[in-house]
Design a protein around this motif. Structure first.
Motif, PDB file in Angstrom:
ATOM      1  N   GLU A 195      70.096 -13.805 -83.754  1.00  0.00           N
ATOM      2  CA  GLU A 195      71.160 -13.345 -82.729  1.00  0.00           C
ATOM      3  C   GLU A 195      70.461 -13.609 -81.317  1.00  0.00           C
ATOM      4  N   SER A 196      71.378 -14.206 -80.253  1.00  0.00           N
ATOM      5  CA  SER A 196      71.055 -14.457 -79.129  1.00  0.00           C
ATOM      6  C   SER A 196      70.368 -13.465 -78.113  1.00  0.00           C
ATOM      7  N   ASP A 197      70.999 -12.088 -78.478  1.00  0.00           N
ATOM      8  CA  ASP A 197      70.364 -11.010 -77.567  1.00  0.00           C
ATOM      9  C   ASP A 197      69.410 -10.214 -78.186  1.00  0.00           C
ATOM     10  N   ILE A 198      68.834 -10.443 -79.294  1.00  0.00           N
ATOM     11  CA  ILE A 198      67.777  -9.864 -79.962  1.00  0.00           C
ATOM     12  C   ILE A 198      66.605 -10.740 -80.471  1.00  0.00           C
ATOM     13  N   THR A 199      65.463 -10.220 -80.313  1.00  0.00           N
ATOM     14  CA  THR A 199      64.140 -10.895 -80.595  1.00  0.00           C
ATOM     15  C   THR A 199      63.182  -9.861 -81.187  1.00  0.00           C
ATOM     16  N   VAL A 200      62.730 -10.398 -82.339  1.00  0.00           N
ATOM     17  CA  VAL A 200      61.681  -9.391 -83.215  1.00  0.00           C
ATOM     18  C   VAL A 200      60.308  -9.803 -82.401  1.00  0.00           C
ATOM     19  N   VAL A 201      59.694  -8.785 -81.644  1.00  0.00           N
ATOM     20  CA  VAL A 201      58.407  -9.119 -81.223  1.00  0.00           C
ATOM     21  C   VAL A 201      57.362  -8.834 -82.185  1.00  0.00           C
ATOM     22  N   ALA A 202      57.440  -8.051 -83.132  1.00  0.00           N
ATOM     23  CA  ALA A 202      56.446  -7.882 -84.101  1.00  0.00           C
ATOM     24  C   ALA A 202      56.842  -7.101 -85.311  1.00  0.00           C
ATOM     25  N   GLN A 203      56.149  -7.227 -86.226  1.00  0.00           N
ATOM     26  CA  GLN A 203      56.643  -6.686 -87.733  1.00  0.00           C
ATOM     27  C   GLN A 203      55.350  -6.069 -88.282  1.00  0.00           C
ATOM     28  N   ALA A 204      55.412  -4.773 -88.785  1.00  0.00           N
ATOM     29  CA  ALA A 204      54.128  -4.012 -89.555  1.00  0.00           C
ATOM     30  C   ALA A 204      54.613  -3.633 -90.805  1.00  0.00           C
ATOM     31  N   ALA A 205      53.652  -3.369 -91.600  1.00  0.00           N
ATOM     32  CA  ALA A 205      53.816  -2.759 -92.942  1.00  0.00           C
ATOM     33  C   ALA A 205      53.274  -1.391 -93.361  1.00  0.00           C
ATOM     34  N   ASP A 206      52.763  -0.839 -92.107  1.00  0.00           N
ATOM     35  CA  ASP A 206      52.353   0.544 -92.074  1.00  0.00           C
ATOM     36  C   ASP A 206      52.673   1.239 -90.930  1.00  0.00           C
ATOM     37  N   GLY A 207      52.340   2.503 -90.886  1.00  0.00           N
ATOM     38  CA  GLY A 207      52.718   3.249 -89.571  1.00  0.00           C
ATOM     39  C   GLY A 207      51.464   2.986 -88.550  1.00  0.00           C
ATOM     40  N   ARG A 208      50.255   2.949 -89.019  1.00  0.00           N
ATOM     41  CA  ARG A 208      49.209   2.679 -88.077  1.00  0.00           C
ATOM     42  C   ARG A 208      49.378   1.261 -87.333  1.00  0.00           C
ATOM     43  N   ALA A 209      49.587   0.277 -88.135  1.00  0.00           N
ATOM     44  CA  ALA A 209      49.841  -1.129 -87.594  1.00  0.00           C
ATOM     45  C   ALA A 209      51.093  -1.106 -86.342  1.00  0.00           C
ATOM     46  N   GLY A 210      52.185  -0.210 -86.883  1.00  0.00           N
ATOM     47  CA  GLY A 210      53.330  -0.363 -86.167  1.00  0.00           C
ATOM     48  C   GLY A 210      53.129   0.462 -84.748  1.00  0.00           C
ATOM     49  N   ALA A 211      52.227   1.696 -84.857  1.00  0.00           N
ATOM     50  CA  ALA A 211      52.046   2.341 -83.622  1.00  0.00           C
ATOM     51  C   ALA A 211      51.454   1.287 -82.560  1.00  0.00           C
ATOM     52  N   GLU A 212      50.291   0.611 -83.142  1.00  0.00           N
ATOM     53  CA  GLU A 212      49.466  -0.477 -82.420  1.00  0.00           C
ATOM     54  C   GLU A 212      50.491  -1.302 -81.492  1.00  0.00           C
TER      55      GLU A 212
END
Length: 222
Positions: A24-41
């Motif tokens: 999508e031209s207006d959306i970019t994924v800046v990061a992905q994580a497999a668990d809550g801790r990494a996601g929070a970081e």
């Protein structure tokens, strides 16, 4: 540009989701994580506009993960995704200010619309799956069409289930009767309902609203 963080422990699904979003031209994924801790970081460092959070991931339950994300990145809007459609859980999560709740059977267009609505601060969207028991909901009719109801439409549906008239619903929700009728037209269309009772039966069977006692089921005309 809508920056998105995806937190999901299913690697294949997470990767496929990120590929869809990055097209999508207006959306970019800046990061992905497999668990809550990494996601929070990642959230603490990147402050994404939207976080897509799976209900069942390692590193705490969904409420704990939601509260942590709010602490580290309070401006991020959190969109919950799940393979389950527990309406009690959805109602609990609404109290924590989620941007929306999508069943993983949602179409690509529904997901993209929910992300854009979350970024814009729009009305929360709830999408649940009809796949579990289509026959008991629809009987011999065609499968139910669009199962997406907004939070206001859910409120109206609950009031209808309590056998309130349009005027009573308007007074209870602080809106006009015309607005109630507009919401009802949308709900009828989305659920494929032909009457107030039919709408309540379909919404209840799909676990969109809680069942009401039989003695309350004397519904006024549309």
């Amino acid at each position: 540009m809508i920056t998105v963080l995806v937190i999901d422990d299913h690697n294949m699904l997470r990767g496929a989701l990120c590929e869809i979003l990055d097209r999508e031209s207006d959306i970019t994924v800046v990061a992905q994580a497999a668990d809550g801790r990494a996601g929070a970081e990642y959230a603490a460092r990147l402050h994404p506009k939207v976080v897509i959070l799976d209900v069942e991931i390692p590193g705490g339950d969904v409420v704990q993960n939601l509260l942590t994300l709010r602490d580290v990145s309070p401006e991020s809007r959190v969109l919950i995704v799940s393979m389950h459609q527990d309406m009690a859980l959805i109602r609990d999560l609404v109290e924590y200010g989620i941007a929306g709740y999508l069943h993983k059977s949602a179409k690509r267009e529904t997901l993209l619309s929910a992300i854009r609505a979350a970024d814009a601060g729009g009305e929360m969207v709830v999408y649940v799956s009809w796949q579990e028991d289509k026959r008991s909901v629809a009987g011999d009719r065609d499968p139910l069409p669009d199962p997406t109801l907004t939070d206001r439409e859910l409120e109206v549906a609950e009031q209808v289930a309590g056998a309130l008239s349009n005027r009573q619903i308007a007074n209870a929700l602080g809106i006009t009767e015309g607005t109630v009728k507009r919401h009802l037209r949308n709900i009828f269309r989305k659920l494929g309902a032909v009457s107030r009772l039919d709408m309540v039966n379909r919404a209840t069977a799909a676990k969109l609203i809680a069942p009401y006692p039989a003695e309350t089921a004397s519904y006024p005309p549309e």
